[in-house]
Design a protein around this motif. Structure first.
Motif, PDB file in Angstrom:
ATOM      1  N   PRO A  73       0.824  -1.209   0.000  1.00  0.00           N
ATOM      2  CA  PRO A  73       0.000   0.000   0.000  1.00  0.00           C
ATOM      3  C   PRO A  73       0.863   1.267   0.000  1.00  0.00           C
ATOM      4  N   VAL A  74       0.326   2.309  -0.620  1.00  0.00           N
ATOM      5  CA  VAL A  74       1.063   3.557  -0.808  1.00  0.00           C
ATOM      6  C   VAL A  74       1.694   4.086   0.489  1.00  0.00           C
ATOM      7  N   VAL A  97       4.496   0.275  -7.520  1.00  0.00           N
ATOM      8  CA  VAL A  97       3.280   0.245  -8.346  1.00  0.00           C
ATOM      9  C   VAL A  97       2.197   1.134  -7.741  1.00  0.00           C
ATOM     10  N   GLY A  98       2.589   2.010  -6.828  1.00  0.00           N
ATOM     11  CA  GLY A  98       1.630   2.806  -6.068  1.00  0.00           C
ATOM     12  C   GLY A  98       0.707   3.639  -6.942  1.00  0.00           C
ATOM     13  N   SER A  99      -0.521   3.813  -6.466  1.00  0.00           N
ATOM     14  CA  SER A  99      -1.544   4.529  -7.235  1.00  0.00           C
ATOM     15  C   SER A  99      -1.365   6.046  -7.197  1.00  0.00           C
ATOM     16  N   CYS A 100      -0.524   6.560  -6.289  1.00  0.00           N
ATOM     17  CA  CYS A 100      -0.213   7.993  -6.272  1.00  0.00           C
ATOM     18  C   CYS A 100       1.311   8.103  -6.298  1.00  0.00           C
ATOM     19  N   LYS A 101       1.818   9.213  -6.837  1.00  0.00           N
ATOM     20  CA  LYS A 101       3.248   9.244  -7.077  1.00  0.00           C
ATOM     21  C   LYS A 101       4.014  10.368  -6.370  1.00  0.00           C
ATOM     22  N   ALA A 184      -6.386  11.648 -10.067  1.00  0.00           N
ATOM     23  CA  ALA A 184      -7.381  12.112  -9.095  1.00  0.00           C
ATOM     24  C   ALA A 184      -8.757  12.118  -9.742  1.00  0.00           C
ATOM     25  N   VAL A 185      -8.801  12.529 -11.024  1.00  0.00           N
ATOM     26  CA  VAL A 185     -10.123  12.619 -11.659  1.00  0.00           C
ATOM     27  C   VAL A 185     -10.540  11.312 -12.339  1.00  0.00           C
ATOM     28  N   THR A 186      -9.567  10.542 -12.856  1.00  0.00           N
ATOM     29  CA  THR A 186      -9.963   9.331 -13.592  1.00  0.00           C
ATOM     30  C   THR A 186     -10.102   8.094 -12.702  1.00  0.00           C
ATOM     31  N   SER A 187      -9.527   8.129 -11.520  1.00  0.00           N
ATOM     32  CA  SER A 187      -9.549   6.927 -10.684  1.00  0.00           C
ATOM     33  C   SER A 187      -9.952   7.223  -9.231  1.00  0.00           C
ATOM     34  N   HIS A 188      -9.318   8.230  -8.632  1.00  0.00           N
ATOM     35  CA  HIS A 188      -9.521   8.420  -7.191  1.00  0.00           C
ATOM     36  C   HIS A 188     -10.911   8.984  -6.890  1.00  0.00           C
ATOM     37  N   LEU A 189     -11.311  10.030  -7.644  1.00  0.00           N
ATOM     38  CA  LEU A 189     -12.645  10.609  -7.417  1.00  0.00           C
ATOM     39  C   LEU A 189     -13.766   9.587  -7.685  1.00  0.00           C
ATOM     40  N   VAL A 237      -4.488   5.964  -0.493  1.00  0.00           N
ATOM     41  CA  VAL A 237      -4.540   6.780  -1.713  1.00  0.00           C
ATOM     42  C   VAL A 237      -5.074   8.178  -1.387  1.00  0.00           C
ATOM     43  N   PHE A 238      -6.169   8.240  -0.625  1.00  0.00           N
ATOM     44  CA  PHE A 238      -6.765   9.554  -0.353  1.00  0.00           C
ATOM     45  C   PHE A 238      -5.895  10.394   0.575  1.00  0.00           C
ATOM     46  N   LEU A 239      -5.195   9.742   1.502  1.00  0.00           N
ATOM     47  CA  LEU A 239      -4.313  10.516   2.376  1.00  0.00           C
ATOM     48  C   LEU A 239      -3.084  10.998   1.608  1.00  0.00           C
ATOM     49  N   SER A 240      -2.624  10.183   0.666  1.00  0.00           N
ATOM     50  CA  SER A 240      -1.400  10.525  -0.061  1.00  0.00           C
ATOM     51  C   SER A 240      -1.665  11.561  -1.161  1.00  0.00           C
TER      52      SER A 240
END
Ligand SMILES: NC(=O)c1ccc[n+]([C@@H]2O[C@H](COP(=O)([O-])OP(=O)(O)OC[C@H]3O[C@@H](n4cnc5c(N)ncnc54)[C@H](O)[C@@H]3O)[C@@H](O)[C@H]2O)c1
Ligand SMILES: O=C(O)C(=O)C[C@]1(C(=O)O)C=C[C@@H](O)C=C1
Length: 305
Positions: A73-74, A97-101, A184-189, A237-240
């Motif tokens: 996890p991130v 492979v983290g979802s946020c960079k 943020a717009v295509t996956s997280h939101l 993801v949301f915290l990062s």
């Protein structure tokens, strides 16, 4: 020539086990080692034969690796890299492979400042988690976004790119900040909206939970698939990616308020125009082949479906 000969995968859940399976399929001579903090996951990895060696200690998995892939996890990536620092060979390349960079890049630079790092994000996944959920074709025809630092070694970036291409992905390079705004717009939101709407439905007093389950219509069912995604992964993801998500959420809230007004004032044209525009977006996604086999996979593995 293979980009890497000895690959260590740390974190053997959905993504780590999919990387292992895809490496086995596309680069069968690569020596694979693996580690997971959860002993039950390690046992499963051994039973499934995901890698050649499952180590009991993280360090033992990476001692002779030329590529280390962090699939945790991130929120854990920086700490895991730091724990491995003393055991990695000097010429190793580390990727994740983290979802946020953006924040992950910062954490990696702090944890392993002298190591060559090429962060990556395969934009492919499902709502499932764990080693049994992975599959070899997960990355086929999907984007893998690399977010190397501006001064990253071009050869290291090329080798990591080639690794992902061999797993079937199309590779793109961008800055971590741009990556985080796009995702943020295509996956997280979309995930946040799904979590929220399923939560709202289950909290409604006028509709019982059994009615929500019994009468769940197609649209709601699609939301429940996404809202079944891993709580640890998505909390991180949301915290990062806090800033970019909050920015997109602000935009989304304004657009939602406009829709609310259109419904209140009976503005059918506004509704029709938006729905026409969004239908066209869906059609172009399908035409580009970005809609999927994986969606069908998700449905066929949906225990409720
Ligand atoms: N699930 C998706 O759709 C998806 C898609 C692309 C990228 N990602 C990213 O991939 C990463 C992994 O996600 P996943 O879906 O495979 O999750 P997962 O829960 O299936 O697997 C994560 C694994 O990491 C292990 N782990 C946790 N902390 C650890 C530590 N300190 N040391 C070693 N192992 C540890 C867990 O035991 C678990 O087996 C995350 O960073 C996520 O953001 C996920
Ligand atoms: O299809 C899904 O279930 C996913 O959530 C995969 C998905 C996405 O949003 O597309 C989720 C997170 C990732 O970082 C990459 C891919």
């Amino acid at each position: 020539m293979l980009p890497f000969a000895r690959v260590a995968i740390v974190g053997l859940g959905l993504i780590g086990s999919s990387v292992a399976r895809a490496v086995r399929q596309s680069m069968p001579t690569v020596r694979l080692s693996g580690y997971d903090a959860d002993p039950a996951v390690r046992d499963t990895a051994i039973r499934l034969g995901l890698v050649d060696d499952v180590a009991d200690q993280a360090g033992a998995a990476v001692t002779d690796a030329d590529l280390v892939v962090l699939c945790v996890p991130v929120g854990a990536i920086g700490a895991v890299a730091g724990d491995l620092a003393a055991d990695m060979p000097a010429d190793v390349i580390v990727t994740d492979v983290g979802s946020c960079k953006t924040e992950v890049a910062r954490a990696l630079a702090e944890a392993i400042p002298t190591v060559t790092v090429v962060p990556a994000h395969p934009v492919a996944g499902t709502e499932r988690s764990g080693p049994e959920a992975g599959f070899a074709t997960l990355f086929a025809g999907r984007w893998c976004i690399l977010t190397p630092a501006a001064d990253a070694e071009p050869l290291a970036v090329a080798r990591v790119g080639e690794f992902w291409r061999r797993l079937g992905a199309d590779v793109e390079v961008m800055t971590p900040e741009h990556h985080d705004r796009v995702l943020a717009v295509t996956s997280h939101l979309p995930h946040l909206i799904a979590y929220s709407i399923v939560g709202t439905a289950s909290d409604l007093e006028a509709v019982t939970e059994s009615e929500v389950i019994k009468y769940s219509a197609g649209g709601f069912r699609d939301f429940t698939r996404i809202a079944a995604s891993d709580p640890t992964m998505w909390r991180d993801v949301f915290l990062s990616n806090r800033e970019a998500v909050l920015e997109m959420l602000g935009r989304f809230s304004e657009d939602l308020a406009q829709l609310q007004r259109a419904i209140r004032w009976g503005d059918g044209d506004a509704l029709f125009d938006l729905f026409t525009r969004t239908r066209a977006i869906r059609r172009s996604i399908v035409e580009q082949g970005q809609d999927d086999a994986r969606e069908d996979f998700g449905r066929s593995h949906d225990p409720a479906g």
